[in-house]
Design a protein around this motif. Structure first.
Motif, PDB file in Angstrom:
ATOM      1  N   LYS A  80       6.745  -3.088  -3.594  1.00 42.20           N
ATOM      2  CA  LYS A  80       6.380  -4.002  -2.433  1.00 42.20           C
ATOM      3  C   LYS A  80       5.140  -3.693  -1.910  1.00 42.20           C
ATOM      4  N   PRO A  81       4.629  -4.396  -1.273  1.00 44.30           N
ATOM      5  CA  PRO A  81       3.185  -4.075  -0.420  1.00 44.30           C
ATOM      6  C   PRO A  81       3.421  -2.934   0.425  1.00 44.30           C
ATOM      7  N   LEU A  82       2.347  -2.141   0.648  1.00 43.38           N
ATOM      8  CA  LEU A  82       2.301  -0.948   1.211  1.00 43.38           C
ATOM      9  C   LEU A  82       0.773  -0.632   2.185  1.00 43.38           C
ATOM     10  N   THR A  83       0.847  -0.075   3.379  1.00 38.84           N
ATOM     11  CA  THR A  83      -0.053  -0.016   4.026  1.00 38.84           C
ATOM     12  C   THR A  83      -0.790   1.313   4.075  1.00 38.84           C
ATOM     13  N   ALA A  84      -2.101   1.433   3.832  1.00 38.25           N
ATOM     14  CA  ALA A  84      -2.626   2.921   3.915  1.00 38.25           C
ATOM     15  C   ALA A  84      -2.643   3.422   5.080  1.00 38.25           C
ATOM     16  N   SER A  85      -2.424   4.769   4.999  1.00 37.48           N
ATOM     17  CA  SER A  85      -2.352   5.766   6.251  1.00 37.48           C
ATOM     18  C   SER A  85      -3.889   5.687   7.030  1.00 37.48           C
ATOM     19  N   LYS A  86      -4.949   5.360   6.174  1.00 39.79           N
ATOM     20  CA  LYS A  86      -6.259   5.234   6.842  1.00 39.79           C
ATOM     21  C   LYS A  86      -6.856   4.442   5.712  1.00 39.79           C
ATOM     22  N   PRO A  87      -7.962   3.806   6.205  1.00 44.14           N
ATOM     23  CA  PRO A  87      -9.053   3.135   5.324  1.00 44.14           C
ATOM     24  C   PRO A  87      -9.715   4.337   4.356  1.00 44.14           C
ATOM     25  N   ILE A  88     -10.066   3.699   3.039  1.00 42.01           N
ATOM     26  CA  ILE A  88     -11.186   4.557   2.341  1.00 42.01           C
ATOM     27  C   ILE A  88     -12.389   4.584   3.205  1.00 42.01           C
ATOM     28  N   LEU A 119     -16.210  10.185  -0.715  1.00 42.97           N
ATOM     29  CA  LEU A 119     -15.347   9.310  -0.237  1.00 42.97           C
ATOM     30  C   LEU A 119     -14.015   9.969   0.603  1.00 42.97           C
ATOM     31  N   SER A 120     -13.926   9.431   1.751  1.00 40.89           N
ATOM     32  CA  SER A 120     -12.582  10.235   2.131  1.00 40.89           C
ATOM     33  C   SER A 120     -11.414   9.319   1.820  1.00 40.89           C
ATOM     34  N   LEU A 121     -10.382   9.722   1.227  1.00 34.45           N
ATOM     35  CA  LEU A 121      -9.372   8.975   0.707  1.00 34.45           C
ATOM     36  C   LEU A 121      -8.111   9.150   1.447  1.00 34.45           C
ATOM     37  N   PRO A 122      -7.196   8.018   1.576  1.00 30.34           N
ATOM     38  CA  PRO A 122      -6.050   8.133   2.430  1.00 30.34           C
ATOM     39  C   PRO A 122      -5.101   9.117   1.628  1.00 30.34           C
ATOM     40  N   GLU A 123      -4.226   9.724   2.529  1.00 35.20           N
ATOM     41  CA  GLU A 123      -3.013  10.627   1.900  1.00 35.20           C
ATOM     42  C   GLU A 123      -2.061   9.547   1.366  1.00 35.20           C
ATOM     43  N   ASP A 127      -1.011  -4.265  -2.601  1.00 35.58           N
ATOM     44  CA  ASP A 127      -0.672  -5.393  -2.275  1.00 35.58           C
ATOM     45  C   ASP A 127       0.758  -6.062  -2.850  1.00 35.58           C
ATOM     46  N   GLY A 128       1.385  -4.995  -3.620  1.00 40.53           N
ATOM     47  CA  GLY A 128       2.662  -5.227  -3.951  1.00 40.53           C
ATOM     48  C   GLY A 128       2.727  -5.835  -5.585  1.00 40.53           C
ATOM     49  N   LEU A 129       3.602  -5.828  -6.398  1.00 40.60           N
ATOM     50  CA  LEU A 129       3.849  -6.127  -7.654  1.00 40.60           C
ATOM     51  C   LEU A 129       3.446  -7.661  -7.850  1.00 40.60           C
ATOM     52  N   GLU A 130       3.950  -8.516  -7.136  1.00 39.57           N
ATOM     53  CA  GLU A 130       3.867  -9.840  -7.304  1.00 39.57           C
ATOM     54  C   GLU A 130       2.516 -10.327  -7.388  1.00 39.57           C
ATOM     55  N   LYS A 131       1.778  -9.832  -6.517  1.00 37.55           N
ATOM     56  CA  LYS A 131       0.399 -10.117  -6.176  1.00 37.55           C
ATOM     57  C   LYS A 131      -0.470  -9.660  -7.370  1.00 37.55           C
ATOM     58  N   TRP A 132      -0.122  -8.438  -7.669  1.00 39.17           N
ATOM     59  CA  TRP A 132      -0.856  -8.025  -8.980  1.00 39.17           C
ATOM     60  C   TRP A 132      -0.596  -8.885 -10.337  1.00 39.17           C
ATOM     61  N   CYS A 133       0.717  -9.180 -10.418  1.00 37.88           N
ATOM     62  CA  CYS A 133       1.012  -9.910 -11.390  1.00 37.88           C
ATOM     63  C   CYS A 133       0.153 -11.243 -11.600  1.00 37.88           C
ATOM     64  N   ALA A 182      -3.003   0.658 -15.516  1.00 39.76           N
ATOM     65  CA  ALA A 182      -2.513   0.299 -14.008  1.00 39.76           C
ATOM     66  C   ALA A 182      -1.797   1.706 -13.412  1.00 39.76           C
ATOM     67  N   ARG A 183      -2.214   1.949 -12.324  1.00 41.50           N
ATOM     68  CA  ARG A 183      -1.757   3.083 -11.471  1.00 41.50           C
ATOM     69  C   ARG A 183      -0.665   2.641 -10.680  1.00 41.50           C
ATOM     70  N   LEU A 184       0.588   3.313 -11.049  1.00 40.31           N
ATOM     71  CA  LEU A 184       1.711   2.905 -10.172  1.00 40.31           C
ATOM     72  C   LEU A 184       2.203   3.925  -9.087  1.00 40.31           C
ATOM     73  N   THR A 185       2.503   3.508  -7.917  1.00 39.53           N
ATOM     74  CA  THR A 185       2.927   4.173  -6.986  1.00 39.53           C
ATOM     75  C   THR A 185       4.072   3.698  -6.341  1.00 39.53           C
ATOM     76  N   VAL A 186       4.788   4.525  -5.457  1.00 34.98           N
ATOM     77  CA  VAL A 186       6.036   4.291  -4.590  1.00 34.98           C
ATOM     78  C   VAL A 186       5.779   4.557  -3.175  1.00 34.98           C
ATOM     79  N   ALA A 187       6.489   4.090  -2.300  1.00 35.24           N
ATOM     80  CA  ALA A 187       6.167   4.413  -0.880  1.00 35.24           C
ATOM     81  C   ALA A 187       6.583   5.898  -0.577  1.00 35.24           C
ATOM     82  N   ARG A 188       5.863   6.478   0.426  1.00 30.28           N
ATOM     83  CA  ARG A 188       6.453   7.871   0.571  1.00 30.28           C
ATOM     84  C   ARG A 188       7.813   7.972   1.139  1.00 30.28           C
ATOM     85  N   GLY A 189       8.767   8.766   0.918  1.00 34.77           N
ATOM     86  CA  GLY A 189       9.749   8.788   1.146  1.00 34.77           C
ATOM     87  C   GLY A 189      10.816   8.264   0.359  1.00 34.77           C
ATOM     88  N   THR A 190      10.447   7.692  -0.736  1.00 31.63           N
ATOM     89  CA  THR A 190      11.199   6.959  -1.715  1.00 31.63           C
ATOM     90  C   THR A 190      11.975   8.225  -2.698  1.00 31.63           C
TER      91      THR A 190
END
Length: 124
Positions: A31-39, A48-52, A57-63, A78-86
């Motif tokens: 599912k779409p995720l929001t960054a903790s801060k912008p790059i 570059l200062s990267l977000p934590e 944009d989520g799987l559907e948009k990427w497909c 493809a770099r896969l990630t999950v939401a924090r706390g999952t």
């Protein structure tokens, strides 16, 4: 060339022309995720200062965005990630879903592991 440079996949084909061997797209989450801060570009230190936590944009948009056929010689990972706390079991299921859906679009996968998954016994 890493995914942080183009987190929405808008310039993947252009980046492939740099000749880095492969292009990494993503991060991609179910599912779409929001960054903790912008790059942030840090001109004074040429870095570059990267977000934590990453935006996705989520799987559907990427497909929709990723082509099934790529130019010859261009490898795509493809770099896969999950939401924090999952929780780890849900993280595993999410990764399986993403791998199944993205397999025809990419040559391989990089899985970003969460702190929760590492604490539950996943290895890096």
């Amino acid at each position: 060339i890493g995914c942080a440079i183009d987190p929405h996949g808008e310039a993947s084909s252009a980046m492939a022309r740099f000749g880095g061997g492969f292009v990494e797209v993503g991060p991609i989450s179910v599912k779409p995720l929001t960054a903790s801060k912008p790059i942030e570009r840090m001109d004074d230190s040429l870095s570059l200062s990267l977000p934590e936590s990453w935006a996705s944009d989520g799987l559907e948009k990427w497909c929709e965005r990723l082509p099934v056929k790529r130019p010859p010689g261009v490898r795509c990972v493809a770099r896969l990630t999950v939401a924090r706390g999952t929780l780890p079991l849900q993280s595993t299921d999410d990764c399986r879903v993403m791998i199944d859906r993205l397999a025809r679009h990419v040559d391989g996968f990089v899985v970003s592991t969460s702190d929760e998954a590492l604490q539950a016994g996943w290895t890096q």
